[in-house]
Structures are given as C-alpha cells and as structure tokens.
Motif scaffolding. Structure first.
Motif, PDB file in Angstrom:
ATOM      1  N   LYS A  24       3.881   6.559  -5.230  1.00  0.00           N
ATOM      2  CA  LYS A  24       3.572   6.737  -6.471  1.00  0.00           C
ATOM      3  C   LYS A  24       2.703   7.649  -6.792  1.00  0.00           C
ATOM      4  O   LYS A  24       2.831   8.627  -7.751  1.00  0.00           O
ATOM      5  CB  LYS A  24       3.140   5.292  -7.371  1.00  0.00           C
ATOM      6  CG  LYS A  24       4.173   4.458  -7.428  1.00  0.00           C
ATOM      7  CD  LYS A  24       3.898   3.311  -8.414  1.00  0.00           C
ATOM      8  CE  LYS A  24       4.722   2.428  -8.594  1.00  0.00           C
ATOM      9  NZ  LYS A  24       4.639   1.226  -9.590  1.00  0.00           N
ATOM     10  N   ASN A  25       1.818   7.944  -6.115  1.00  0.00           N
ATOM     11  CA  ASN A  25       0.895   9.008  -5.908  1.00  0.00           C
ATOM     12  C   ASN A  25       1.496  10.500  -5.765  1.00  0.00           C
ATOM     13  O   ASN A  25       1.541  11.488  -6.502  1.00  0.00           O
ATOM     14  CB  ASN A  25      -0.194   9.016  -4.977  1.00  0.00           C
ATOM     15  CG  ASN A  25      -1.161   8.026  -5.046  1.00  0.00           C
ATOM     16  OD1 ASN A  25      -1.577   7.828  -6.562  1.00  0.00           O
ATOM     17  ND2 ASN A  25      -1.850   7.448  -4.090  1.00  0.00           N
ATOM     18  N   THR A  75       0.659  -1.251   0.024  1.00  0.00           N
ATOM     19  CA  THR A  75      -0.016  -0.113   0.137  1.00  0.00           C
ATOM     20  C   THR A  75       0.807   1.193   0.103  1.00  0.00           C
ATOM     21  O   THR A  75       0.433   2.312  -0.645  1.00  0.00           O
ATOM     22  CB  THR A  75      -0.881  -0.019   1.033  1.00  0.00           C
ATOM     23  OG1 THR A  75      -1.514  -1.418   1.175  1.00  0.00           O
ATOM     24  CG2 THR A  75      -1.904   1.029   1.041  1.00  0.00           C
ATOM     25  N   ILE A  79       1.734   2.413  -3.242  1.00  0.00           N
ATOM     26  CA  ILE A  79       0.763   3.160  -4.117  1.00  0.00           C
ATOM     27  C   ILE A  79       0.864   4.660  -3.653  1.00  0.00           C
ATOM     28  O   ILE A  79       0.856   5.500  -4.563  1.00  0.00           O
ATOM     29  CB  ILE A  79      -0.751   2.659  -3.935  1.00  0.00           C
ATOM     30  CG1 ILE A  79      -0.885   1.238  -4.226  1.00  0.00           C
ATOM     31  CG2 ILE A  79      -1.645   3.289  -4.336  1.00  0.00           C
ATOM     32  CD1 ILE A  79      -2.134   0.410  -3.841  1.00  0.00           C
ATOM     33  N   GLU A  80       1.029   5.173  -2.555  1.00  0.00           N
ATOM     34  CA  GLU A  80       1.176   6.298  -1.876  1.00  0.00           C
ATOM     35  C   GLU A  80       2.350   7.160  -2.430  1.00  0.00           C
ATOM     36  O   GLU A  80       2.199   8.376  -2.749  1.00  0.00           O
ATOM     37  CB  GLU A  80       1.017   6.194  -0.381  1.00  0.00           C
ATOM     38  CG  GLU A  80      -0.271   5.933   0.316  1.00  0.00           C
ATOM     39  CD  GLU A  80      -1.368   6.690  -0.203  1.00  0.00           C
ATOM     40  OE1 GLU A  80      -1.668   7.657   0.435  1.00  0.00           O
ATOM     41  OE2 GLU A  80      -2.041   6.530  -1.107  1.00  0.00           O
TER      42      GLU A  80
END
Length: 793
Positions: free
Chosen positions: A54-55, A48, A51-52
């Motif tokens: 990459k954001n 998870t 994902i953050e």
C-alpha cells in the motif's frame, strides 16, 4: 477438468514475480516498498507485506505490479473481495497484461460466478487469443455449465495450439472418461505420457481407464513401466502397492510398500502408508511398530502422532489412543486432524458430550469437514447434547423448549444433511440419514437418499439391506423378501439380512418362516441371544408355551455344553445362563404360573445379581399380588443398579403415592422428570400431588398441561386438569375437563367426586349429590370419600 486452487495460483505467481522482478516502474521508492513487501512474504508475514504494498501504491497509484501482488497477498489472507478489487485495479493500470484477468477468471470460476468468469476469460483471450491457460479456464466454465461437448472442443483447440501441454491432455482424457468415450480417453492419456513419462496424473489416469475395462494385467504392466521413469520412486512404488492391495495380492503389496521405504529412507510418508496397510490387514503389532518407526524419524510430528492414535483406536487400545492424540494436541491445540481424532477417542470412551465439543471445534476451524458433521450427528444421537446448558436456549428459539427429543432428532438430521452437502459421496452419512427417514416412515426422503447411494456406489450388503427395509415400509414385501434371499445366498454369514428376513416374515404373518430365519441367524452367532427372545415371543403370541420352554431349555443346555468345552470344563457364563433363566420366567408369567416364574427369576438373580430384568419382573409380580413392600424392595435394588432407570423410579413414586407417602412420591416423580421432562404419567401424578398445595398451583398446572398435551384422550389426565381448574376457582373449565374425562371412563370414582365438587360450587346441588353417591358406589374408600359422605349427610 482439474482447476488449480487459488493457493497454488498464488504461489506460482509469486515465484514468477520473484524470479523476474516483474516491474517496469522506474520510481525507485515504489520499487523499494515492493522489494520490502516481498521479503515479508518470504518471512510468512503477509499482514506486514500488505502495508508495504500500500505504501508503494501511495507513491505510484498506477503501479500494476504493486496492485497485482497486493491482490495475491489478500488471497493468502483469505480476503477474496479485497483481492478482486486490486486485481481489477491492476488490469486497469496495465490493459495489455493478461495475468490479472486470468486470476479474476479463476476466482470467479471457483466461486461459481460463471458470467463474471466468462467476462474475464474473454478479456484474457482478447489480449492473447492463443492463451492455453485461458482456454483451460473456459473449459472449466463449460464443465460447470454442464456443456461437456463444448469443453472437449475447447481443450482440443488448446491441443492444436500447443501439443506439448500435459495438463491439456490429462484434462481432456478425464472428460472422455466421464462421458464413457474410453478409446479417446486412453489415447489422450497415452499422449500425455508421451509428453512427460513422469506425469503421475497421466499414468494413474491411464491405469483407471484400464481398470474400468477390467484389464488389470495392463494396469500392472503400466505401473511397473512407470517405476523406470523419472519422478519420486517412493510414490511410484506406493501406487503399485495400492494396486496389488486392491487385487488382494497382499504379499506383493507389502513388498512394494517396503520398497517405497527403501527408496526414501528419510521420508515419513512411506512408513505411514505401510502402517495403514498393516492396520487394514489387522496386523496390530506390525502397524504399531511401523508407525513408531515413523515417529522416531521425526519426533512429535503431528501427522504421525495422530496416525498412531488412529491405529491404537482401531485395535481398541483406547488409553494409548488418548495419550498419543493428547501429545499431538499439546504440540498444536488447533490441529484439525488431531482434534477430530480426539473426538473419535472420546466417543470410544462413551464421553459423547466432550466428543461433541471437539467436533464443534473442528467445524469452527474447518467449515467443510464433512466427517466432523457426520460424527457430530452420531454424538447428538447418543444424547451428547442433552445436558449442554446452551441447548435450552436453542430449543426455546426453535419452539421446542419442552421437547428435547424432537430437537435432538432435528439436530441429527441437520448435521447429516450438512455432511452430505459438503461431501455428497460420504455414504455413511447418507445411509444413516436414510435409516432415520425409514424409522420416521418418511418414504419419500428415504427413497431420495437410497437413490443417491445407488447412483454413487455399487450395491453392497449394507445398502441392499437398507433397500429391503424401504420395500418393507412401502408394502412391497415380495421384493424385500427377494432382495434378502439374494443377500443370504451370496453372504450366508451376514446376520442382519437373516434378522430382517425374520422380521419381514413376522410382519407377513409367516410365523414359521420368521422362527426359521431367527434360528438360522442365532446358529451363526450364539452371542445374539436377543434372537432367542424374538423366537420365544412368537411362540407366546400363539400360546405355544411348551414349545417356547423346550426351545429355551435346549439352547440353554447347548450353550452350557459349548462354553464348557471351549473353556476346558469351565461352566457357561453366568450372564448367558441368567438371560435364559429370565426368559423361562417370562414364559411362566405368560402362563400365569407365578410360582414357577419366581423360582426362575430368583435363579437368574443368583447367577447375575446386577441383571435388571429379573428384578423388574419380580417387582411387578409382587405388585400384582398386593405385596407392596416386596415390590418396593425389588424396585429399590434396580435403582441402586441404575439410578436412571425410569420404570423403577416411576414405580417407587407410584407405590409411595398409593400408600399415602406423598413426600417420597413427589421426590421420585421429580427424579423421573429430570431424566424425561415430558414423561406424561410422572407429570400428571406430580401435578395431582401439588394440586393440594395452594402455593404450587402454577407448577401443577404446567405439569398437568404436559400430560394432557401428550395424551388428550387420557381420562386421568383430563381429571387432573379439571381438578386443578377447580382448585383455581375456574369452575366452567373444570366442568368441561371433567365431563370429557367421564365420557371416556364413567366408572372413575375420583373423577365422579371431582365433578360432584365442581357442580356443588356451581350450586347444582342435586346433580352434585348424584355424583357423590355414584363415586361411593364405585369405590367406598376412594380419596375424598369422607368429604363426599359429609356433604351427603
């Protein structure tokens, strides 16, 4: 020089990042994503977190903090290629930052991509020429390049830049120690201790230096002094305990192990260490109780349950070992240590197939588990893989579908080689591999392993005995004899050396020397009754029957007396007495005195009804005396005792075949081939039976080929193959095979008949008649005699 693992690097960087916040990006949205990602890392949710991060990068593609920490997260996920990509992007985003280059250099060093490691180290030193971490990495590269002098020079440079870095001096000391520069190593370790007296790496390194020089009083003084320095007291008491244990001062070692428990009453590890000590000292009850106390402190702890199972296994309490390791696996079915221990337990239960499955699982979870490959090899050697369904596919792929024995030998070698590739210091695997090469008489490969063994450890009984075996095969018998004599002189109770010396003397033709060596070995351990048989065989080779009988009678009586005295008047064990009765019978068989032989065999059976050798001898005597029903009776007894005893199954098939009961013969030949698919005689005999059935000719031909390939010079196998060609109407091939058979054994009535039949079909009638006549002359009652007479008349 000790290189940090990637995981340690990652943790240190995360701590640094979390403490400093390490972001100069003013974009609050990217900051929020980074903060969120860090919280997921703290919750052990790296997927998870990716994902953050990459954001954050999507918001700010040049955010070096997000790029760097994403690379670190990929390391956590064991995705090294992805990590390398983002470290490079982080370095591009912030050219003045050294940390990404250091991480890349460390990764490349671990992957042994030394040119890339050097490139990144140069970039790091270009940014910060005084970087101690970069110099440590450079020294690591130089060590990999085997340029030790340059590595020492690099570390000395680091010490002049910062003379308070413990790692610099411990790494430097290790290099000095490796290159036998002992005074320099001692000085470097002393400097490290002066910087940090609690550094375990420093004081244990200095202890090794003293031990290397044999200055054990200095080792003791140092470890006692260390007890007063800061650090984990239990660990320091354990270090001193292990020193005393190595010096065989067991009472002092036990006291220090117990002191470690006192200083850390809530810790489990000191109890585990004490339990291991008791196990090595063969103190079963103390070992078990201590490990149970460790378990009580932390219920169902995997390491403790697995350790307790190991202790039970060590002392032969197999059911408890199995029960305890099953408890560990119930907690975590993929725990590598527990799976490995379960494999060891299954081996102790002789369930090698299930054990093999466990070691397969261990290797699937841990590809660099050397001992798993080693024990996997042992399981295969014990036929653990023979009946596994997938093995047939693998054998076919290897071109060995009809030769499982050869396939398994390759598997054993392959797993042992894998074990020493992963851990070159796993001596058990090297010794086993050397033994295999010696059995195969592959002296070149055996010597390679023996040289590596002696390079890596001091000679011991096992390796010296192995070396003597190599010299025997090499033909250097005098050297082998000298080695074995030295071993026996230093360790008179080491029986394998005496046995090997006996075998050596036997090979040299020194029969008396062999007898004396075997006798001495037997006197050391009277349970080794096979030695009596070896001595007896030497007497029989020389036709010294009376000497053989006197020896066996003397040792039998001695055993009876010893056992009766030890057991307060109880008679000697029936098993041992049965062995001696059977041996006496074998002597009479060699004398061709079958009546006396049968008498001793009968007594052996009465003493031990399930002892196979006397039944086998009786069966063979009856068969030679043409008493087939009595022979068959004994072979059937053997079959009941051991349904997989191939000689008995083969004998039942042969007797049935000769008596005309081809249906039962076929059944027993098939039983033999199920157990040994390449058994040549069973394949040949079954092929001959099937040759008479038109519907079974293809199977018969396949079986005949197995026999013929096994021994292409056997006249019976050639005869069977020729007869099958005849049955298939391929007369030219039949003629060729039968002519080869008759060249080897021209007095075979059946082969003469088969050859005559082939000639008859080829219209060579006169020649055919001559071979029919010859067949009847050799044996008027051979199978096919009626047909031969009919043609002749």
């Amino acid at each position: 020089m000790h290189t940090q693992t990637i995981k340690q690097i990652l943790l240190s960087v995360f701590i640094c990042c979390l403490l400093t916040g390490c972001t100069n990006n003013t974009d609050s949205k990217a900051d929020n994503f980074i903060t969120s990602a860090r919280s997921f890392i703290a919750q052990k949710k790296p997927e998870t977190a990716v994902i953050e991060y990459k954001n954050a990068i999507q918001v700010d593609p040049k955010n070096d903090v997000a790029l760097f920490e994403l690379a670190e997260t990929y390391i956590l996920l064991h995705k090294v290629n992805a990590a390398i990509r983002y470290y490079n992007l982080a370095a591009q985003a912030n050219p003045d930052s050294i940390i990404a280059h250091l991480r890349l250099a460390q990764i490349y060093l671990q992957m042994e991509q030394l040119l890339d490691a050097r490139k990144e180290t140069s970039k790091a030193l270009g940014i910060l020429p005084d970087s101690i971490e970069a110099l440590h990495i450079l020294a690591g590269i130089q060590i990999k390049e085997r340029d030790i002098e340059s590595a020492i020079e690099t570390l000395n440079m680091a010490s002049t830049i910062n003379n308070k870095n413990v790692k610099t001096f411990t790494s430097l000391a290790q290099l000095y120690l490796n290159t036998r520069q002992i005074p320099e190593a001692e000085k470097a370790y002393q400097t490290a201790i002066a910087i940090d007296s609690a550094s375990r790496e420093a004081y244990m390194g200095l202890a090794r230096v003293y031990a290397f020089q044999g200055e054990f009083d200095k080792v003791e003084a140092l470890l006692k002094t260390v007890l007063e320095t800061p650090g984990i007291k239990a660990e320091k008491h354990t270090d001193l305990a292990r020193f005393y244990e190595g010096q065989k001062l067991y009472h002092l070692a036990e006291a220090q192990y117990q002191q470690a428990i006192t200083t850390s009453p809530k810790a489990v590890v000191p109890l585990v260490n004490l339990a291991e000590f008791y196990t090595k000292q063969k103190m079963k009850d103390k070992a078990i109780v201590t490990m149970q106390n460790a378990l009580a402190k932390k219920k169902n702890t995997l390491i403790v349950l697995t350790g307790l199972s190991q202790i039970y296994l060590h002392f032969g309490i197999i059911d408890k070992a199995s029960e305890t390791v099953d408890q560990a696996l119930a907690r975590n079915s993929n725990a590598v240590d527990a799976l490995f221990q379960k494999g060891r337990v299954l081996m102790a239960q002789n369930d090698f197939k299930q054990a093999l499955d466990n070691f397969d699982r261990v290797i699937a979870l841990d590809r660099i588990n050397a001992k798993a490959y080693y024990y996997r090899a042992l399981c295969i050697k014990e036929r653990g893989a023979t009946d596994r369904p997938e093995q047939k596919i693998f054998r076919a792929a290897a071109g060995l579908s009809d030769n499982p024995d050869e396939f398994e030998r390759d598997q054993v070698r392959g797993n042992l080689l894998a074990a020493i590739t992963v851990d070159p210091d796993l001596m058990d695997a090297r010794i086993k591999l050397a033994e295999i090469y010696l059995v195969e008489q592959n002296l070149k490969k055996a010597k390679e392993q023996i040289d590596e063994i002696f390079k890596r450890q001091a000679p011991n009984l096992k390796t010296m005995t192995l070396l003597s075996g190599f010299h025997i095969l090499e033909g250097n018998l005098t050297e082998a004899e000298n080695i074995l004599k030295i071993i026996i002189q230093e360790k008179p109770d080491y029986i394998p050396a005496r046995i090997r010396l006996g075998l050596l003397y036997k090979a040299m033709g020194n029969k008396d020397g062999a007898i004396n060596a075997f006798q001495a070995a037997y006197d050391k351990d009277t349970r080794q009754m096979g030695l009596v048989k070896m001595i007896t065989e030497i007497f029989l080779e020389e036709k010294r029957y009376d000497a053989a009988l006197d020896l066996v009678e003397l040792l039998s009586q001695r055993l009876s007396l010893q056992t009766s005295l030890q057991a307060s008047g109880q008679p000697a064990t029936n098993n041992a007495l049965a062995f001696f009765e059977n041996l006496k019978a074998e002597i009479f068989i060699n004398k061709k005195d079958m009546d006396n032989a049968l008498g001793h065999l009968q007594r052996a059976v009465e003493l031990q009804p399930d002892y196979i050798p006397p039944h086998n001898h009786m069966a063979n005597i009856f068969a030679r005396q043409k008493e087939q029903s009595k022979a068959l009776e004994q072979f059937r007894i053997i079959e009941k005792l051991n349904p997989q005893y191939i000689p008995a199954l083969m004998a039942i098939g042969t007797i049935s075949d000769l008596s005309g009961n081809t249906s039962e013969a076929e059944t027993y030949y098939r039983k033999v081939l199920e157990l040994a698919p390449t058994h040549a005689n069973a394949a040949n005999n079954l092929a001959f039976i099937l040759a008479e059935k038109k519907s079974s000719l293809e199977e018969a031909f396949r079986l005949a080929k197995i026999a013929r390939d096994a021994n292409p010079k056997d006249p019976n196998f050639l005869d069977t193959m020729g007869w099958l060609y005849y049955q298939k109407g391929i007369y030219l091939s039949a003629r060729s095979e039968l002519e080869d058979s008759l060249k080897i054994y021209p007095e075979n009535a059946l082969a003469c008949f088969h050859y005559g039949m082939t000639l008859y079909q080829m219209k060579e009638y006169e020649k055919a008649r001559r071979f029919f006549e010859k067949a009847l002359e050799i044996d008027p009652g051979f199978q096919g005699a009626k047909i031969a007479r009919r043609i002749l008349n």
